[in-house]
Design a protein around this motif. Sequence first.
Motif, PDB file in Angstrom:
ATOM      1  N   GLY A  24       2.540   5.134  -5.109  1.00 36.89           N
ATOM      2  CA  GLY A  24       3.466   6.103  -5.768  1.00 36.89           C
ATOM      3  C   GLY A  24       4.705   5.114  -5.898  1.00 36.89           C
ATOM      4  N   PRO A  25       6.237   5.844  -6.442  1.00 39.53           N
ATOM      5  CA  PRO A  25       7.647   5.270  -6.260  1.00 39.53           C
ATOM      6  C   PRO A  25       7.171   4.610  -5.574  1.00 39.53           C
ATOM      7  CG  PRO A  25       7.074   7.142  -7.247  1.00 39.53           C
ATOM      8  CD  PRO A  25       6.321   7.049  -6.681  1.00 39.53           C
ATOM      9  N   GLY A  26       8.278   3.155  -4.766  1.00 39.33           N
ATOM     10  CA  GLY A  26       8.313   2.202  -3.793  1.00 39.33           C
ATOM     11  C   GLY A  26       7.249   1.906  -3.201  1.00 39.33           C
ATOM     12  N   GLN A  27       6.167   1.684  -3.736  1.00 44.11           N
ATOM     13  CA  GLN A  27       4.811   1.466  -3.068  1.00 44.11           C
ATOM     14  C   GLN A  27       3.807   0.543  -3.758  1.00 44.11           C
ATOM     15  OE1 GLN A  27       2.589   5.229  -2.349  1.00 44.11           O
ATOM     16  NE2 GLN A  27       3.638   5.448  -0.870  1.00 44.11           N
ATOM     17  N   VAL A  28       3.742  -0.119  -2.983  1.00 41.23           N
ATOM     18  CA  VAL A  28       2.503  -1.896  -2.950  1.00 41.23           C
ATOM     19  C   VAL A  28       1.418  -1.324  -2.794  1.00 41.23           C
ATOM     20  CG1 VAL A  28       2.504  -3.966  -2.711  1.00 41.23           C
ATOM     21  CG2 VAL A  28       4.963  -3.055  -3.079  1.00 41.23           C
ATOM     22  N   ARG A  29       0.100  -1.116  -3.792  1.00 42.62           N
ATOM     23  CA  ARG A  29      -0.788  -1.614  -3.422  1.00 42.62           C
ATOM     24  C   ARG A  29      -1.239  -2.834  -3.155  1.00 42.62           C
ATOM     25  NH1 ARG A  29      -4.664   2.141  -7.610  1.00 42.62           N
ATOM     26  NH2 ARG A  29      -4.933  -0.644  -7.916  1.00 42.62           N
ATOM     27  N   VAL A  30      -1.981  -2.931  -2.280  1.00 41.14           N
ATOM     28  CA  VAL A  30      -2.351  -4.597  -2.078  1.00 41.14           C
ATOM     29  C   VAL A  30      -4.272  -4.254  -1.620  1.00 41.14           C
ATOM     30  CG1 VAL A  30      -2.685  -6.661   0.056  1.00 41.14           C
ATOM     31  CG2 VAL A  30      -0.619  -5.006  -1.058  1.00 41.14           C
ATOM     32  N   LYS A  31      -4.801  -5.164  -1.915  1.00 35.67           N
ATOM     33  CA  LYS A  31      -6.117  -5.720  -1.376  1.00 35.67           C
ATOM     34  C   LYS A  31      -6.320  -6.319  -0.091  1.00 35.67           C
ATOM     35  CE  LYS A  31     -10.824  -6.622  -3.252  1.00 35.67           C
ATOM     36  NZ  LYS A  31     -11.452  -7.361  -1.621  1.00 35.67           N
ATOM     37  N   LEU A  32      -6.810  -5.812   1.324  1.00 34.32           N
ATOM     38  CA  LEU A  32      -6.653  -6.671   2.326  1.00 34.32           C
ATOM     39  C   LEU A  32      -7.444  -8.022   1.799  1.00 34.32           C
ATOM     40  CD1 LEU A  32      -5.198  -4.605   3.045  1.00 34.32           C
ATOM     41  CD2 LEU A  32      -7.197  -4.708   5.437  1.00 34.32           C
ATOM     42  N   VAL A  33      -7.010  -9.267   3.001  1.00 36.61           N
ATOM     43  CA  VAL A  33      -7.983 -10.351   2.593  1.00 36.61           C
ATOM     44  C   VAL A  33      -8.444  -9.984   4.142  1.00 36.61           C
ATOM     45  CG1 VAL A  33      -8.005 -12.941   3.243  1.00 36.61           C
ATOM     46  CG2 VAL A  33      -7.064 -11.401   0.932  1.00 36.61           C
ATOM     47  N   ALA A  93       2.040 -10.514   4.082  1.00 33.83           N
ATOM     48  CA  ALA A  93       1.866  -9.607   4.903  1.00 33.83           C
ATOM     49  C   ALA A  93       2.271  -8.424   5.287  1.00 33.83           C
ATOM     50  CB  ALA A  93       2.413 -10.540   6.059  1.00 33.83           C
ATOM     51  N   MET A  94       1.411  -7.644   5.204  1.00 33.36           N
ATOM     52  CA  MET A  94       1.865  -6.578   5.916  1.00 33.36           C
ATOM     53  C   MET A  94       2.099  -5.815   7.586  1.00 33.36           C
ATOM     54  SD  MET A  94      -0.204  -4.844   2.939  1.00 33.36           S
ATOM     55  CE  MET A  94      -1.867  -5.988   3.025  1.00 33.36           C
ATOM     56  N   SER A  95       3.123  -4.583   7.533  1.00 33.67           N
ATOM     57  CA  SER A  95       3.353  -4.303   8.521  1.00 33.67           C
ATOM     58  C   SER A  95       2.297  -2.014   8.449  1.00 33.67           C
ATOM     59  CB  SER A  95       4.572  -3.747   9.101  1.00 33.67           C
ATOM     60  OG  SER A  95       5.405  -4.844   9.627  1.00 33.67           O
ATOM     61  N   TRP A  96       2.186  -1.778   9.620  1.00 32.12           N
ATOM     62  CA  TRP A  96       2.200  -0.552   9.747  1.00 32.12           C
ATOM     63  C   TRP A  96       0.758   0.430   8.119  1.00 32.12           C
ATOM     64  CZ3 TRP A  96       2.924   0.195  14.248  1.00 32.12           C
ATOM     65  CH2 TRP A  96       3.842   0.540  14.845  1.00 32.12           C
ATOM     66  N   THR A  97       0.026  -1.192   8.522  1.00 34.66           N
ATOM     67  CA  THR A  97      -1.241  -0.684   7.229  1.00 34.66           C
ATOM     68  C   THR A  97      -2.429  -0.168   7.843  1.00 34.66           C
ATOM     69  OG1 THR A  97      -2.039  -2.620   7.648  1.00 34.66           O
ATOM     70  CG2 THR A  97      -0.731  -2.344   5.926  1.00 34.66           C
ATOM     71  N   LEU A  98      -3.362  -0.037   7.718  1.00 33.31           N
ATOM     72  CA  LEU A  98      -4.599   0.490   8.211  1.00 33.31           C
ATOM     73  C   LEU A  98      -5.950  -0.683   8.086  1.00 33.31           C
ATOM     74  CD1 LEU A  98      -4.577   4.280   7.014  1.00 33.31           C
ATOM     75  CD2 LEU A  98      -4.481   3.648   9.532  1.00 33.31           C
ATOM     76  N   HIS A  99      -7.134  -0.099   8.780  1.00 28.97           N
ATOM     77  CA  HIS A  99      -8.220  -0.984   8.898  1.00 28.97           C
ATOM     78  C   HIS A  99      -8.850  -0.439   7.384  1.00 28.97           C
ATOM     79  CE1 HIS A  99      -7.802  -3.761  12.222  1.00 28.97           C
ATOM     80  NE2 HIS A  99      -7.522  -2.950  12.737  1.00 28.97           N
ATOM     81  N   SER A 100      -8.588  -0.743   6.158  1.00 26.93           N
ATOM     82  CA  SER A 100      -9.020  -0.337   4.893  1.00 26.93           C
ATOM     83  C   SER A 100      -8.506  -1.237   3.694  1.00 26.93           C
ATOM     84  CB  SER A 100      -8.260   0.836   4.550  1.00 26.93           C
ATOM     85  OG  SER A 100      -8.212   1.828   3.343  1.00 26.93           O
ATOM     86  N   GLU A 101     -10.035  -0.955   2.422  1.00 23.33           N
ATOM     87  CA  GLU A 101     -10.197  -2.144   1.741  1.00 23.33           C
ATOM     88  C   GLU A 101      -8.525  -3.231   0.984  1.00 23.33           C
ATOM     89  OE1 GLU A 101     -12.703  -4.084  -1.536  1.00 23.33           O
ATOM     90  OE2 GLU A 101     -13.399  -2.367  -0.100  1.00 23.33           O
ATOM     91  N   TYR A 102      -7.786  -2.001   0.892  1.00 19.96           N
ATOM     92  CA  TYR A 102      -6.809  -1.047  -0.692  1.00 19.96           C
ATOM     93  C   TYR A 102      -5.891  -0.190   0.544  1.00 19.96           C
ATOM     94  CZ  TYR A 102      -9.000  -2.463  -4.622  1.00 19.96           C
ATOM     95  OH  TYR A 102      -9.879  -3.498  -5.241  1.00 19.96           O
ATOM     96  N   VAL A 103      -4.361  -0.915   0.584  1.00 22.60           N
ATOM     97  CA  VAL A 103      -3.409   0.483   0.923  1.00 22.60           C
ATOM     98  C   VAL A 103      -2.928   0.435   0.272  1.00 22.60           C
ATOM     99  CG1 VAL A 103      -4.580  -0.503   4.289  1.00 22.60           C
ATOM    100  CG2 VAL A 103      -2.315  -1.765   1.991  1.00 22.60           C
ATOM    101  N   ALA A 104      -1.925   1.292   0.416  1.00 21.85           N
ATOM    102  CA  ALA A 104      -0.336   1.705  -0.308  1.00 21.85           C
ATOM    103  C   ALA A 104       0.568   1.759   1.013  1.00 21.85           C
ATOM    104  CB  ALA A 104      -0.396   2.876  -1.642  1.00 21.85           C
TER     105      ALA A 104
END
Length: 349
Positions: A24-33, A93-104
Amino acid sequence: MNRNIIFTKKDTAELVERPMPEAGPGQVRVKLVRSTLSTGTERANVTGSRVVSIWDPSDAPVVWPRQSGYSSSGVVDAVGAGVSSVRPGDRVAMSWTLHSEYVAVPEDRVYRLPDGVSFEAGALAHVATFPMAAIRKCGLELGESAIVMGQGILGQLAVMLLKCAGAAPVIAVDPVAEKREEALRLGADFAFDPTAADFRERVLSVCPREGSGIYTGANASGASVAIEVTGFGEGLRNVLDVMAPMGRVALLGCTRDSDFSVDYYHKVHGRGVSLIGAHTWARPAHDSSRGLFTHRDDAKAFLRLLTLGRLSVDGYVADVRPPAECGEVYARLAAGGAFPVTQFDWTRP
Protein backbone atom coordinates in the motif's frame (compact mmCIF):
# COMPACT_ATOMS: atom_id res chain seq x y z
CA MET A 1 -0.12 -17.79 -2.44
CA ASN A 2 2.19 -16.83 0.41
CA ARG A 3 3.81 -19.33 2.77
CA ASN A 4 3.56 -18.38 6.48
CA ILE A 5 4.77 -20.07 9.66
CA ILE A 6 1.75 -20.08 11.97
CA PHE A 7 1.41 -21.25 15.56
CA THR A 8 -1.87 -23.14 15.19
CA LYS A 9 -2.08 -24.39 18.76
CA LYS A 10 0.09 -24.75 21.86
CA ASP A 11 3.62 -26.00 21.05
CA THR A 12 2.70 -26.40 17.37
CA ALA A 13 3.92 -24.56 14.25
CA GLU A 14 2.71 -25.25 10.72
CA LEU A 15 3.48 -23.89 7.26
CA VAL A 16 0.23 -22.32 6.03
CA GLU A 17 -0.60 -20.60 2.75
CA ARG A 18 -2.20 -17.18 3.06
CA PRO A 19 -3.06 -14.45 0.54
CA MET A 20 -0.26 -12.36 -0.95
CA PRO A 21 0.12 -8.99 0.84
CA GLU A 22 -0.15 -5.79 -1.20
CA ALA A 23 2.26 -2.88 -1.00
CA GLY A 24 0.00 0.00 0.00
CA PRO A 25 0.99 3.68 0.08
CA GLY A 26 4.28 4.09 1.94
CA GLN A 27 4.83 0.32 2.09
CA VAL A 28 7.39 -2.04 0.64
CA ARG A 29 6.69 -5.65 -0.31
CA VAL A 30 9.68 -7.93 0.15
CA LYS A 31 10.31 -11.54 -0.80
CA LEU A 32 12.18 -12.96 2.17
CA VAL A 33 15.49 -14.76 1.88
CA ARG A 34 16.24 -15.22 5.60
CA SER A 35 14.30 -14.70 8.84
CA THR A 36 15.85 -15.03 12.29
CA LEU A 37 14.23 -16.87 15.18
CA SER A 38 14.39 -14.99 18.51
CA THR A 39 14.17 -17.66 21.19
CA GLY A 40 12.69 -15.81 24.17
CA THR A 41 9.79 -14.05 22.46
CA GLU A 42 9.01 -16.92 20.12
CA ARG A 43 9.13 -19.56 22.85
CA ALA A 44 6.63 -17.45 24.81
CA ASN A 45 4.39 -17.23 21.74
CA VAL A 46 4.46 -20.87 20.67
CA THR A 47 3.98 -22.18 24.22
CA GLY A 48 0.99 -19.92 24.80
CA SER A 49 2.47 -17.68 27.46
CA ARG A 50 -0.08 -15.15 28.69
CA VAL A 51 2.66 -12.64 29.43
CA VAL A 52 3.83 -11.79 25.92
CA SER A 53 2.78 -8.15 25.60
CA ILE A 54 4.38 -5.49 27.78
CA TRP A 55 1.29 -3.35 27.22
CA ASP A 56 -1.29 -5.79 28.62
CA PRO A 57 -0.38 -7.49 31.93
CA SER A 58 -3.87 -8.98 32.27
CA ASP A 59 -4.54 -12.70 32.39
CA ALA A 60 -6.39 -12.64 29.07
CA PRO A 61 -7.12 -15.94 27.28
CA VAL A 62 -4.53 -17.12 24.79
CA VAL A 63 -5.83 -16.82 21.24
CA TRP A 64 -4.83 -19.19 18.44
CA PRO A 65 -3.63 -19.01 15.73
CA ARG A 66 -0.80 -16.56 16.31
CA GLN A 67 2.31 -15.58 14.36
CA SER A 68 5.78 -14.37 15.24
CA GLY A 69 9.12 -13.33 13.77
CA TYR A 70 10.55 -9.85 13.33
CA SER A 71 14.13 -9.75 12.03
CA SER A 72 14.62 -10.64 8.38
CA SER A 73 16.18 -9.89 5.01
CA GLY A 74 15.19 -10.27 1.38
CA VAL A 75 14.67 -8.62 -2.00
CA VAL A 76 12.21 -5.80 -2.69
CA ASP A 77 9.37 -7.15 -4.84
CA ALA A 78 7.14 -4.07 -5.11
CA VAL A 79 6.78 -0.58 -3.63
CA GLY A 80 3.71 1.46 -2.84
CA ALA A 81 3.00 5.09 -3.67
CA GLY A 82 5.42 7.58 -2.11
CA VAL A 83 8.24 5.11 -1.43
CA SER A 84 11.60 6.58 -2.50
CA SER A 85 14.40 4.95 -0.45
CA VAL A 86 14.24 1.51 -2.10
CA ARG A 87 13.06 0.03 -5.39
CA PRO A 88 12.28 -3.45 -6.74
CA GLY A 89 15.38 -5.64 -6.86
CA ASP A 90 17.12 -3.98 -3.89
CA ARG A 91 18.60 -6.22 -1.21
CA VAL A 92 17.24 -5.16 2.18
CA ALA A 93 17.09 -5.91 5.88
CA MET A 94 13.85 -5.35 7.79
CA SER A 95 12.41 -4.76 11.25
CA TRP A 96 9.14 -6.03 12.73
CA THR A 97 8.29 -8.54 10.04
CA LEU A 98 6.91 -12.10 10.19
CA HIS A 99 8.13 -15.57 9.29
CA SER A 100 6.44 -15.27 5.90
CA GLU A 101 7.62 -15.70 2.31
CA TYR A 102 6.32 -12.23 1.36
CA VAL A 103 5.79 -9.33 3.74
CA ALA A 104 4.54 -5.77 3.27
CA VAL A 105 6.04 -3.32 5.77
CA PRO A 106 6.31 0.47 6.16
CA GLU A 107 9.24 2.05 4.34
CA ASP A 108 10.92 3.18 7.57
CA ARG A 109 11.34 -0.45 8.64
CA VAL A 110 13.33 -1.34 5.52
CA TYR A 111 17.11 -0.77 5.19
CA ARG A 112 19.16 -1.30 2.06
CA LEU A 113 21.86 -3.91 2.56
CA PRO A 114 25.33 -2.53 1.82
CA ASP A 115 27.43 -4.36 -0.73
CA GLY A 116 29.25 -7.25 0.90
CA VAL A 117 26.71 -7.73 3.72
CA SER A 118 25.00 -11.10 3.29
CA PHE A 119 21.31 -11.87 3.68
CA GLU A 120 22.30 -14.00 6.69
CA ALA A 121 23.95 -11.04 8.41
CA GLY A 122 21.20 -8.64 7.34
CA ALA A 123 18.56 -10.82 8.96
CA LEU A 124 20.29 -10.15 12.29
CA ALA A 125 20.11 -6.36 12.01
CA HIS A 126 16.83 -5.85 13.83
CA VAL A 127 17.43 -8.34 16.62
CA ALA A 128 20.88 -6.80 17.14
CA THR A 129 19.22 -3.48 17.96
CA PHE A 130 17.95 -4.97 21.23
CA PRO A 131 21.36 -5.40 22.94
CA MET A 132 22.58 -2.23 21.22
CA ALA A 133 19.87 -0.25 23.01
CA ALA A 134 20.72 -1.91 26.34
CA ILE A 135 24.41 -1.07 25.99
CA ARG A 136 23.61 2.54 25.05
CA LYS A 137 21.30 2.95 28.05
CA CYS A 138 24.06 1.78 30.39
CA GLY A 139 26.32 4.56 29.13
CA LEU A 140 29.30 2.22 28.68
CA GLU A 141 32.63 4.00 28.88
CA LEU A 142 35.71 2.80 26.98
CA GLY A 143 37.59 0.28 29.12
CA GLU A 144 34.79 -0.44 31.62
CA SER A 145 34.14 -4.03 32.64
CA ALA A 146 30.92 -5.62 31.40
CA ILE A 147 29.13 -8.88 32.12
CA VAL A 148 26.45 -10.59 30.05
CA MET A 149 24.12 -12.98 31.88
CA GLY A 150 22.81 -15.59 29.44
CA GLN A 151 24.24 -16.66 26.10
CA GLY A 152 21.20 -17.05 23.89
CA ILE A 153 20.98 -15.04 20.68
CA LEU A 154 20.72 -11.67 22.44
CA GLY A 155 23.47 -12.46 24.93
CA GLN A 156 25.85 -13.56 22.21
CA LEU A 157 25.16 -10.42 20.20
CA ALA A 158 25.71 -8.38 23.37
CA VAL A 159 29.14 -9.97 23.82
CA MET A 160 30.17 -9.06 20.27
CA LEU A 161 28.82 -5.52 20.54
CA LEU A 162 30.41 -4.88 23.95
CA LYS A 163 33.79 -5.93 22.58
CA CYS A 164 33.23 -3.63 19.60
CA ALA A 165 32.27 -0.79 21.97
CA GLY A 166 35.48 -1.13 23.99
CA ALA A 167 34.35 -2.93 27.16
CA ALA A 168 37.28 -4.56 28.99
CA PRO A 169 36.95 -7.22 30.11
CA VAL A 170 33.82 -8.73 28.56
CA ILE A 171 32.52 -11.54 30.77
CA ALA A 172 29.99 -14.07 29.46
CA VAL A 173 27.88 -16.19 31.79
CA ASP A 174 25.88 -19.32 30.99
CA PRO A 175 25.37 -22.71 32.69
CA VAL A 176 25.87 -24.57 29.38
CA ALA A 177 29.52 -25.34 28.62
CA GLU A 178 29.01 -25.17 24.86
CA LYS A 179 27.51 -21.71 25.19
CA ARG A 180 30.51 -20.55 27.22
CA GLU A 181 32.90 -21.92 24.61
CA GLU A 182 30.96 -20.11 21.86
CA ALA A 183 31.06 -16.86 23.84
CA LEU A 184 34.85 -17.05 24.00
CA ARG A 185 34.96 -17.65 20.23
CA LEU A 186 32.75 -14.60 19.69
CA GLY A 187 35.06 -12.34 21.67
CA ALA A 188 34.36 -12.70 25.40
CA ASP A 189 37.50 -12.42 27.54
CA PHE A 190 36.13 -14.79 30.17
CA ALA A 191 33.18 -17.18 30.42
CA PHE A 192 31.82 -18.51 33.71
CA ASP A 193 29.18 -20.94 34.98
CA PRO A 194 26.65 -19.16 37.26
CA THR A 195 25.93 -22.43 39.09
CA ALA A 196 29.55 -22.85 40.23
CA ALA A 197 30.08 -22.45 43.97
CA ASP A 198 32.82 -19.88 43.36
CA PHE A 199 31.00 -17.93 40.63
CA ARG A 200 31.14 -14.61 42.47
CA GLU A 201 34.82 -14.98 43.32
CA ARG A 202 35.68 -15.83 39.71
CA VAL A 203 33.92 -12.77 38.35
CA LEU A 204 35.45 -10.43 40.90
CA SER A 205 38.91 -11.85 40.23
CA VAL A 206 38.87 -10.62 36.63
CA CYS A 207 37.23 -7.24 37.20
CA PRO A 208 39.58 -4.25 37.53
CA ARG A 209 39.95 -2.81 41.00
CA GLU A 210 38.21 0.54 41.35
CA GLY A 211 40.60 3.32 40.48
CA SER A 212 43.09 1.11 38.66
CA GLY A 213 43.45 -1.23 35.73
CA ILE A 214 45.11 -3.94 37.84
CA TYR A 215 43.36 -7.30 38.02
CA THR A 216 43.08 -8.40 41.64
CA GLY A 217 41.08 -10.91 43.62
CA ALA A 218 39.87 -9.82 47.03
CA ASN A 219 39.88 -6.11 46.20
CA ALA A 220 38.05 -6.29 42.89
CA SER A 221 35.03 -4.04 42.80
CA GLY A 222 32.87 -5.94 40.33
CA ALA A 223 31.41 -5.27 36.90
CA SER A 224 30.51 -1.72 35.92
CA VAL A 225 27.91 -2.72 33.32
CA ALA A 226 25.67 -5.78 33.10
CA ILE A 227 23.34 -7.00 30.37
CA GLU A 228 20.87 -9.38 32.02
CA VAL A 229 19.28 -11.50 29.32
CA THR A 230 18.50 -14.83 30.99
CA GLY A 231 14.82 -14.06 31.47
CA PHE A 232 14.97 -15.59 34.96
CA GLY A 233 14.86 -13.96 38.38
CA GLU A 234 17.85 -15.99 39.50
CA GLY A 235 19.93 -14.44 36.74
CA LEU A 236 19.22 -10.97 38.11
CA ARG A 237 20.04 -12.03 41.66
CA ASN A 238 23.32 -13.56 40.52
CA VAL A 239 24.49 -10.55 38.58
CA LEU A 240 23.63 -8.15 41.39
CA ASP A 241 26.10 -10.08 43.55
CA VAL A 242 28.99 -9.13 41.25
CA MET A 243 28.20 -5.51 40.43
CA ALA A 244 30.57 -2.68 41.25
CA PRO A 245 29.30 0.21 43.35
CA MET A 246 27.28 2.53 41.08
CA GLY A 247 27.07 -0.22 38.46
CA ARG A 248 24.34 -0.27 35.79
CA VAL A 249 22.23 -3.32 34.99
CA ALA A 250 20.15 -3.42 31.80
CA LEU A 251 17.12 -5.72 32.09
CA LEU A 252 17.14 -6.86 28.48
CA GLY A 253 15.70 -10.33 29.03
CA CYS A 254 13.68 -9.49 32.12
CA THR A 255 11.72 -12.42 33.51
CA ARG A 256 8.05 -12.61 32.56
CA ASP A 257 7.35 -14.15 35.98
CA SER A 258 6.77 -11.49 38.63
CA ASP A 259 6.88 -14.04 41.46
CA PHE A 260 10.50 -13.64 42.57
CA SER A 261 12.30 -11.48 45.09
CA VAL A 262 15.48 -9.41 45.25
CA ASP A 263 17.26 -8.03 48.31
CA TYR A 264 17.02 -4.47 47.01
CA TYR A 265 18.37 -2.87 50.19
CA HIS A 266 21.74 -4.63 50.11
CA LYS A 267 22.16 -5.47 46.43
CA VAL A 268 20.76 -2.33 44.80
CA HIS A 269 20.05 0.54 47.17
CA GLY A 270 23.14 0.28 49.38
CA ARG A 271 25.54 -0.08 46.45
CA GLY A 272 23.94 2.60 44.28
CA VAL A 273 23.23 0.14 41.47
CA SER A 274 20.91 1.26 38.66
CA LEU A 275 18.35 -1.14 37.21
CA ILE A 276 17.48 -0.04 33.68
CA GLY A 277 14.42 -1.16 31.75
CA ALA A 278 15.75 -2.17 28.34
CA HIS A 279 12.77 -3.58 26.48
CA THR A 280 13.25 -2.79 22.82
CA TRP A 281 10.09 -0.64 22.69
CA ALA A 282 11.44 1.56 25.52
CA ARG A 283 13.14 3.87 23.02
CA PRO A 284 12.14 6.89 20.92
CA ALA A 285 10.06 6.38 17.79
CA HIS A 286 11.77 9.39 16.15
CA ASP A 287 14.94 11.45 16.63
CA SER A 288 17.82 9.56 18.21
CA SER A 289 19.79 11.16 21.04
CA ARG A 290 22.68 10.11 23.27
CA GLY A 291 21.87 6.74 24.81
CA LEU A 292 18.48 6.58 23.07
CA PHE A 293 18.55 5.55 19.42
CA THR A 294 15.56 4.64 17.28
CA HIS A 295 15.22 1.13 15.89
CA ARG A 296 16.12 2.44 12.44
CA ASP A 297 19.28 4.24 13.54
CA ASP A 298 20.49 1.26 15.57
CA ALA A 299 19.86 -1.12 12.66
CA LYS A 300 21.75 1.14 10.27
CA ALA A 301 24.59 1.43 12.80
CA PHE A 302 24.81 -2.38 12.99
CA LEU A 303 25.02 -2.59 9.20
CA ARG A 304 27.79 0.07 9.16
CA LEU A 305 29.80 -1.91 11.71
CA LEU A 306 29.55 -4.97 9.46
CA THR A 307 30.45 -3.01 6.32
CA LEU A 308 33.54 -1.42 7.89
CA GLY A 309 34.76 -4.71 9.32
CA ARG A 310 34.43 -3.54 12.93
CA LEU A 311 32.07 -6.45 13.60
CA SER A 312 31.78 -9.90 12.06
CA VAL A 313 28.95 -12.41 12.35
CA ASP A 314 30.55 -14.99 10.07
CA GLY A 315 29.71 -18.44 11.35
CA TYR A 316 27.40 -17.05 14.01
CA VAL A 317 24.15 -18.56 12.69
CA ALA A 318 24.38 -22.21 13.74
CA ASP A 319 21.27 -23.71 12.12
CA VAL A 320 19.58 -22.81 8.82
CA ARG A 321 16.30 -24.58 8.06
CA PRO A 322 13.76 -24.60 5.23
CA PRO A 323 10.34 -23.29 6.32
CA ALA A 324 8.85 -26.75 5.80
CA GLU A 325 10.76 -27.91 8.90
CA CYS A 326 9.17 -25.28 11.15
CA GLY A 327 7.18 -27.91 13.06
CA GLU A 328 10.29 -29.69 14.28
CA VAL A 329 12.13 -26.44 14.96
CA TYR A 330 9.39 -24.98 17.18
CA ALA A 331 8.68 -28.26 18.93
CA ARG A 332 12.33 -28.30 20.01
CA LEU A 333 12.12 -24.63 21.03
CA ALA A 334 8.95 -25.26 23.07
CA ALA A 335 10.63 -28.16 24.89
CA GLY A 336 13.09 -25.73 26.48
CA GLY A 337 16.81 -25.98 27.02
CA ALA A 338 19.69 -24.57 24.98
CA PHE A 339 18.75 -23.55 21.46
CA PRO A 340 21.09 -22.64 18.57
CA VAL A 341 20.95 -19.38 16.65
CA THR A 342 18.51 -20.34 13.89
CA GLN A 343 17.32 -18.82 10.62
CA PHE A 344 14.74 -19.93 8.07
CA ASP A 345 15.89 -19.93 4.43
CA TRP A 346 12.90 -18.88 2.31
CA THR A 347 14.62 -19.78 -0.95
CA ARG A 348 14.08 -23.44 0.04
CA PRO A 349 10.76 -25.36 0.09
